[in-house]
Each structure stands twice: as structure tokens, then as C-alpha cells.
Design an enzyme around this catalytic site. Structure first.
Site, PDB file in Angstrom:
ATOM      1  N   SER A  19       0.873  -1.171   0.000  1.00 57.92           N
ATOM      2  CA  SER A  19       0.000   0.000   0.000  1.00 57.92           C
ATOM      3  C   SER A  19       0.912   1.224   0.000  1.00 57.92           C
ATOM      4  CB  SER A  19      -0.929  -0.013   1.217  1.00 57.92           C
ATOM      5  OG  SER A  19      -0.190  -0.200   2.402  1.00 57.92           O
ATOM      6  N   GLU A  21       1.379   5.506   0.754  1.00 55.29           N
ATOM      7  CA  GLU A  21       0.849   6.697   1.437  1.00 55.29           C
ATOM      8  C   GLU A  21       1.273   7.959   0.700  1.00 55.29           C
ATOM      9  OE1 GLU A  21       0.827   6.708   5.744  1.00 55.29           O
ATOM     10  OE2 GLU A  21       1.654   8.725   5.696  1.00 55.29           O
ATOM     11  N   THR A  52      -2.837  11.424   3.746  1.00 57.94           N
ATOM     12  CA  THR A  52      -2.697  11.933   5.119  1.00 57.94           C
ATOM     13  C   THR A  52      -3.595  13.143   5.366  1.00 57.94           C
ATOM     14  OG1 THR A  52      -0.845  13.337   4.537  1.00 57.94           O
ATOM     15  CG2 THR A  52      -0.318  11.109   5.311  1.00 57.94           C
ATOM     16  N   HIS A  81      -6.924   9.404   5.885  1.00 58.75           N
ATOM     17  CA  HIS A  81      -6.476   9.582   7.273  1.00 58.75           C
ATOM     18  C   HIS A  81      -7.398  10.592   7.953  1.00 58.75           C
ATOM     19  CE1 HIS A  81      -2.070   8.096   6.868  1.00 58.75           C
ATOM     20  NE2 HIS A  81      -2.805   7.576   5.913  1.00 58.75           N
ATOM     21  N   GLY A 112      -3.377  12.237  16.328  1.00 60.62           N
ATOM     22  CA  GLY A 112      -2.730  13.431  15.782  1.00 60.62           C
ATOM     23  C   GLY A 112      -1.764  14.032  16.787  1.00 60.62           C
ATOM     24  N   ASP A 113      -0.890  14.888  16.272  1.00 63.39           N
ATOM     25  CA  ASP A 113       0.101  15.537  17.144  1.00 63.39           C
ATOM     26  C   ASP A 113      -0.533  16.703  17.897  1.00 63.39           C
ATOM     27  OD1 ASP A 113       2.348  13.961  16.612  1.00 63.39           O
ATOM     28  OD2 ASP A 113       2.653  14.982  14.693  1.00 63.39           O
ATOM     29  N   ALA A 132      -7.051   8.146  20.086  1.00 63.75           N
ATOM     30  CA  ALA A 132      -7.281   7.405  18.840  1.00 63.75           C
ATOM     31  C   ALA A 132      -8.292   6.267  19.033  1.00 63.75           C
ATOM     32  CB  ALA A 132      -5.953   6.877  18.305  1.00 63.75           C
ATOM     33  N   HIS A 156       6.046   5.399  20.893  1.00 65.93           N
ATOM     34  CA  HIS A 156       5.669   6.776  20.555  1.00 65.93           C
ATOM     35  C   HIS A 156       6.414   7.710  21.510  1.00 65.93           C
ATOM     36  CE1 HIS A 156       3.171  10.420  20.443  1.00 65.93           C
ATOM     37  NE2 HIS A 156       2.869  10.034  19.214  1.00 65.93           N
ATOM     38  N   LYS A 172      -7.294   0.345  20.757  1.00 61.25           N
ATOM     39  CA  LYS A 172      -7.743   0.684  19.401  1.00 61.25           C
ATOM     40  C   LYS A 172      -8.319  -0.551  18.704  1.00 61.25           C
ATOM     41  CE  LYS A 172      -3.725   2.836  18.309  1.00 61.25           C
ATOM     42  NZ  LYS A 172      -2.748   3.748  17.633  1.00 61.25           N
ATOM     43  N   PHE A 223      12.395  14.001  10.361  1.00 63.89           N
ATOM     44  CA  PHE A 223      11.176  13.224  10.661  1.00 63.89           C
ATOM     45  C   PHE A 223      11.451  12.277  11.822  1.00 63.89           C
ATOM     46  CE2 PHE A 223       9.618  13.136   5.982  1.00 63.89           C
ATOM     47  CZ  PHE A 223       8.922  14.316   6.179  1.00 63.89           C
ATOM     48  N   HIS A 273       3.738  -1.168   3.725  1.00 61.15           N
ATOM     49  CA  HIS A 273       3.137   0.151   3.487  1.00 61.15           C
ATOM     50  C   HIS A 273       4.293   1.109   3.218  1.00 61.15           C
ATOM     51  CE1 HIS A 273       0.037   3.272   3.949  1.00 61.15           C
ATOM     52  NE2 HIS A 273       0.936   3.979   4.628  1.00 61.15           N
ATOM     53  N   ARG A 279       6.503  10.584  -4.276  1.00 64.69           N
ATOM     54  CA  ARG A 279       7.482  10.290  -5.336  1.00 64.69           C
ATOM     55  C   ARG A 279       7.413   8.803  -5.640  1.00 64.69           C
ATOM     56  NH1 ARG A 279       9.973  15.001  -7.246  1.00 64.69           N
ATOM     57  NH2 ARG A 279       9.616  16.487  -5.613  1.00 64.69           N
TER      58      ARG A 279
HETATM   59  P1  FAD Z   1      -2.140   7.022  19.764  1.00 69.66           P
HETATM   60  O1  FAD Z   1      -2.092   5.677  19.163  1.00 69.66           O
HETATM   61  O2  FAD Z   1      -3.414   7.453  20.390  1.00 69.66           O
HETATM   62  O3  FAD Z   1      -1.008   7.243  20.772  1.00 69.66           O
HETATM   63  C1  FAD Z   1       0.320   6.853  20.532  1.00 69.66           C
HETATM   64  C2  FAD Z   1       0.994   6.552  21.842  1.00 69.66           C
HETATM   65  O4  FAD Z   1       1.263   7.746  22.553  1.00 69.66           O
HETATM   66  C3  FAD Z   1       0.082   5.742  22.717  1.00 69.66           C
HETATM   67  O5  FAD Z   1       0.372   4.406  22.534  1.00 69.66           O
HETATM   68  C4  FAD Z   1       0.310   6.249  24.110  1.00 69.66           C
HETATM   69  O6  FAD Z   1       1.193   5.373  24.761  1.00 69.66           O
HETATM   70  C5  FAD Z   1       0.967   7.572  23.915  1.00 69.66           C
HETATM   71  N1  FAD Z   1       0.071   8.642  24.308  1.00 69.66           N
HETATM   72  C6  FAD Z   1      -0.954   9.131  23.581  1.00 69.66           C
HETATM   73  N2  FAD Z   1      -1.516  10.142  24.214  1.00 69.66           N
HETATM   74  C7  FAD Z   1      -0.832  10.290  25.373  1.00 69.66           C
HETATM   75  C8  FAD Z   1      -0.942  11.158  26.456  1.00 69.66           C
HETATM   76  N3  FAD Z   1      -1.889  12.117  26.473  1.00 69.66           N
HETATM   77  N4  FAD Z   1      -0.064  11.029  27.476  1.00 69.66           N
HETATM   78  C9  FAD Z   1       0.898  10.071  27.437  1.00 69.66           C
HETATM   79  N5  FAD Z   1       1.044   9.217  26.437  1.00 69.66           N
HETATM   80  C10 FAD Z   1       0.195   9.316  25.421  1.00 69.66           C
HETATM   81  N6  FAD Z   1      -0.429  12.566  11.915  1.00 69.66           N
HETATM   82  C11 FAD Z   1      -1.237  13.466  11.292  1.00 69.66           C
HETATM   83  O7  FAD Z   1      -1.399  14.595  11.784  1.00 69.66           O
HETATM   84  N7  FAD Z   1      -1.860  13.156  10.115  1.00 69.66           N
HETATM   85  C12 FAD Z   1      -1.744  11.932   9.525  1.00 69.66           C
HETATM   86  O8  FAD Z   1      -2.327  11.693   8.465  1.00 69.66           O
HETATM   87  C13 FAD Z   1      -0.907  10.954  10.173  1.00 69.66           C
HETATM   88  N8  FAD Z   1      -0.761   9.715   9.659  1.00 69.66           N
HETATM   89  C14 FAD Z   1      -0.019   8.775  10.328  1.00 69.66           C
HETATM   90  C15 FAD Z   1       0.058   7.476   9.810  1.00 69.66           C
HETATM   91  C16 FAD Z   1       0.812   6.488  10.469  1.00 69.66           C
HETATM   92  C17 FAD Z   1       0.860   5.098   9.885  1.00 69.66           C
HETATM   93  C18 FAD Z   1       1.512   6.822  11.662  1.00 69.66           C
HETATM   94  C19 FAD Z   1       2.349   5.782  12.351  1.00 69.66           C
HETATM   95  C20 FAD Z   1       1.432   8.112  12.185  1.00 69.66           C
HETATM   96  C21 FAD Z   1       0.669   9.100  11.540  1.00 69.66           C
HETATM   97  N9  FAD Z   1       0.532  10.396  12.056  1.00 69.66           N
HETATM   98  C22 FAD Z   1      -0.261  11.319  11.397  1.00 69.66           C
HETATM   99  C23 FAD Z   1       1.243  10.794  13.280  1.00 69.66           C
HETATM  100  C24 FAD Z   1       0.370  10.694  14.539  1.00 69.66           C
HETATM  101  O9  FAD Z   1      -0.736  11.533  14.426  1.00 69.66           O
HETATM  102  C25 FAD Z   1       1.224  11.085  15.740  1.00 69.66           C
HETATM  103  O10 FAD Z   1       2.212  10.145  15.978  1.00 69.66           O
HETATM  104  C26 FAD Z   1       0.440  11.405  17.019  1.00 69.66           C
HETATM  105  O11 FAD Z   1       1.314  12.004  17.952  1.00 69.66           O
HETATM  106  C27 FAD Z   1      -0.152  10.199  17.683  1.00 69.66           C
HETATM  107  O12 FAD Z   1      -1.309   9.787  17.046  1.00 69.66           O
HETATM  108  P2  FAD Z   1      -1.690   8.228  17.152  1.00 69.66           P
HETATM  109  O13 FAD Z   1      -3.040   7.993  16.618  1.00 69.66           O
HETATM  110  O14 FAD Z   1      -0.598   7.436  16.614  1.00 69.66           O
HETATM  111  O15 FAD Z   1      -1.764   8.149  18.737  1.00 69.66           O
END
Ligand code: FAD
Length: 300
Positions: A19, A21, A52, A81, A112-113, A132, A156, A172, A223, A273, A279
Site C-alpha cells: 500500500s 501513502e 494523510t 487519514h 494526531g500531534d 485514537a 511513541h 484501538k 522526521f 506500506h 514520489r
Molecule cells: P495514539 O495511538 O493514540 O497514541 C500513541 C501513543 O502515545 C500511545 O500508545 C500512548 O502510549 C501515547 N500517548 C498518547 N496520548 C498520550 C498522552 N496524552 N499522554 C501520554 N502518552 C500518550 N499525523 C497526522 O497529523 N496526520 C496523519 O495523516 C498521520 N498519519 C499517520 C500514519 C501512520 C501510519 C503513523 C504511524 C502516524 C501518523 N501520524 C499522522 C502521526 C500521529 O498523528 C502522531 O504520531 C500522534 O502524535 C499520535 O497519534 P496516534 O493515533 O498514533 O496516537
């Protein structure tokens, strides 16, 4: 002498699924680059192509437009996404409904961040999805799309421990996610160690390795620093001294990626993936090495 690795590899190539991205383009020129990449990679028949969603929903319209164009102009399956940063449930639900109406059948659900930037603490919108897992549950309630989520072989950056990360992955999955895609990594042992721990927790969904072919070493390092992915010394050494030599960098990038995918295939991985950065060339070459060939559409 026969190359054992290559012969084992060729036998497995038939079961390989990939797949890709992409990110939504900002300018007309970027739009052209994206569509050239899609045009080149589409004949490899990926399982899906994901688009994304910018930080804080900043690309909401562009993500939607790109996904809709993929649906209208290609036979690819798009995965949109979606994040819940800075949005109320109602706002996120409206995006889910719009995706469903457009015919999107796959959503990659992410927290999300933090809106203040990576490294700051995350505060959910008081009226929004809290994380999430909550978002996955919300999507499952709103529509019947397949839901993929993230996974972090190297933890993370906000997470206390790998165990806490895996707790979140479990939440999740319990909420309805059916696939996880990993953050990129270069040391395959990290992926397999993580996989062992995930399986030991009873999580059975596919944990698809996310691979980042190194189009630009310096950018990749940026990154990596933001996402908690480590850059092994051997990788830095391979790219050292090549700052002004893009042609050699590209060859090295292909060699590094080939080595990584060959090892993953040898160790039983069949789904990949690719973070394409919009590119096609390196990704196309790696897919070719994986045994994939363009499928020619039969005339109607
Ligand atoms: P989660 O799975 O909810 O959390 C990740 C980990 O962080 C958890 O396992 C937990 O241990 C820890 N955590 C979460 N919240 C807290 C908290 N409040 N306190 C302490 N620990 C915590 N970002 C974008 O903006 N847009 C995108 O399209 C995008 N696509 C992505 C695709 C992939 C395949 C990946 C791997 C990442 C992507 N991201 C994207 C980045 C992602 O949004 C960030 O890494 C974000 O910080 C965490 O989102 P998540 O859903 O992975 O978090």
C-alpha cells in the site's frame, strides 16, 4: 553459486501486498507531482492508497479533494487519514459522514500531534474524541469503513513505555481497528521484537511495516527526530559524504531499502506500506524487487 536468498524470495513474491501513502498537495506543481506518482504506482495494484490529514485538520479540504479524485479517476481503493486534534466530535463526525458519502471505505484513524507541536503535551478538545481509540469507536459507530491505526515499534515519543503503547494499540483494536501500520524504522529486529510483544498481548491484527525509502537523508533525520524513530549509525555512514551527490544517494537509498525488504520477506512479512513522499521512483523500484509488475488493464 546459487543465491539462496534470491531464490527463496522469488518463491514468496506472489503473496506480496503493498500500500502507498501520499500527502495532499498544496500547490498546482505538487498536485502534478502527486498525480504522476499515482499514475506510475497504480498499475502495481496496491491493496489501498492512503492520503494523510494535516496537523489539526489543516488539510481537511485537500485530503478530501485528493481522496475524491482518486475515487473518481482511478480504480484504486483510497484510505483517508483522520485525526481528532482541535476538533469537536460533531466536526469529526461530519468529516466521517462526508468520507462515507464520497464512497470512502477505509479510514486511518489517528489521534494526531498536539496542536502546539510535537514535544508539547496533548490536550483533547473538551468536546472532542479523547484519543485514537475513542476515534476508532466513533468511526465504527458512524459508518462501516475499515479502520487502520498507527503502531510504534520504537515507542511513541509521548509514551511512558512500550507496554503503555501496546495498551493503546489494544484499546484501538478493541474499539474496532483491523490493521495497524507502523511508524517507519530501519532496524528490522526492532519491528520483530515489537511484533512478539504485541502478539503476546493477544493482538492478532496485521501489523504492517511502514517503510520510508530515504529520498532525502537530512529530511528523514528530521522526521525521525520528531517521531522517535532511530537512525542507525550504519545508515548515516552509508549516506555520509553524499550531500552534493543526489544520483549516488538515490542508488544507496534503493540498496538500503532493498536490503530491508529482502530481510523482512525472508522473515515472513508479506504486507508493506510505503511512505512515498509523493514520489514514485524509489518505491516503484522496490516493488519491482518485491516481484510486483504493472498490471495492464484489459480493453473494455
Ligand atoms: P495514539 O495511538 O493514540 O497514541 C500513541 C501513543 O502515545 C500511545 O500508545 C500512548 O502510549 C501515547 N500517548 C498518547 N496520548 C498520550 C498522552 N496524552 N499522554 C501520554 N502518552 C500518550 N499525523 C497526522 O497529523 N496526520 C496523519 O495523516 C498521520 N498519519 C499517520 C500514519 C501512520 C501510519 C503513523 C504511524 C502516524 C501518523 N501520524 C499522522 C502521526 C500521529 O498523528 C502522531 O504520531 C500522534 O502524535 C499520535 O497519534 P496516534 O493515533 O498514533 O496516537
Amino acid at each position: 553459486m546459487m543465491d539462496i536468498r534470491r531464490s527463496r524470495f522469488t518463491n514468496k513474491a506472489a503473496g506480496i501486498r503493498v500500500s502507498f501513502e501520499f500527502f495532499p498537495p498544496k500547490t498546482e506543481e505538487m498536485e502534478k507531482t502527486l498525480w504522476e506518482a499515482i499514475g506510475r504506482l497504480a498499475p502495481l495494484c496496491p491493496s489501498f492508497v492512503s492520503v494523510t490529514y494535516g496537523a489539526g485538520g489543516s488539510t481537511r479540504e485537500r485530503t478530501h479533494t485528493t481522496v475524491k479524485r482518486i475515487l473518481a479517476e482511478t480504480s484504486l481503493t483510497p484510505a483517508a487519514h483522520l485525526t481528532c486534534v482541535d476538533a469537536t466530535r460533531a466536526e469529526v463526525d461530519a468529516v466521517i459522514a462526508a468520507y462515507a458519502q464520497a464512497g470512502v471505505k477505509h479510514i486511518v484513524a489517528l489521534r494526531g500531534d498536539p496542536s502546539a507541536g510535537v514535544g508539547n503535551s496533548y490536550t483533547p478538545n473538551p468536546l472532542g474524541y479523547v484519543n485514537a481509540a475513542d476515534l476508532v469507536a466513533g468511526i465504527r459507530k458512524c459508518c462501516d469503513a475499515e479502520v487502520s491505526v498507527s503502531a510504534y515499534p520504537e515507542k511513541h515519543p509521548e509514551s511512558r513505555s512500550v507496554e503503555a503503547d501496546i495498551d493503546m494499540l489494544k484499546a484501538k483494536v478493541d474499539a474496532g481497528a483491523t490493521r495497524a501500520i507502523t511508524q517507519f524504522f530501519f532496524d528490522n529486529d526492532l519491528y520483530f521484537r515489537y511484533l512478539d510483544r504485541v502478539r503476546a498481548r493477544g493482538i492478532a491484527i496485521p501489523i504492517v511495516p511502514g517503510l520510508l525509502p530515504v529520498q532525502n537523508f537530512k529530511l528523514m533525520c528530521n522526521f525521525a527526530a520528531r517521531t522517535g524513530a532511530s537512525v542507525p549509525t550504519w545508515l548515516a555512514e552509508r549516506f555520509s559524504g553524499l550531500d552534493d551527490d543526489p544520483a549516488t544517494r538515490k542508488l544507496i537509498a534503493a540498496a538500503v531499502a532493498a536490503e530491508q525488504v529482502f530481510d523482512l520477506v525472508d522473515r515472513g512479512v508479506s504486507d508493506f506500506h510505503f511512505y512515498t513522499m509523493n514520489r514514485a521512483d524509489l518505491v516503484y523500484a522496490i516493488c519491482h524487487l518485491l516481484g510486483l509488475r504493472p498490471q495492464v488493464k484489459e480493453a473494455a
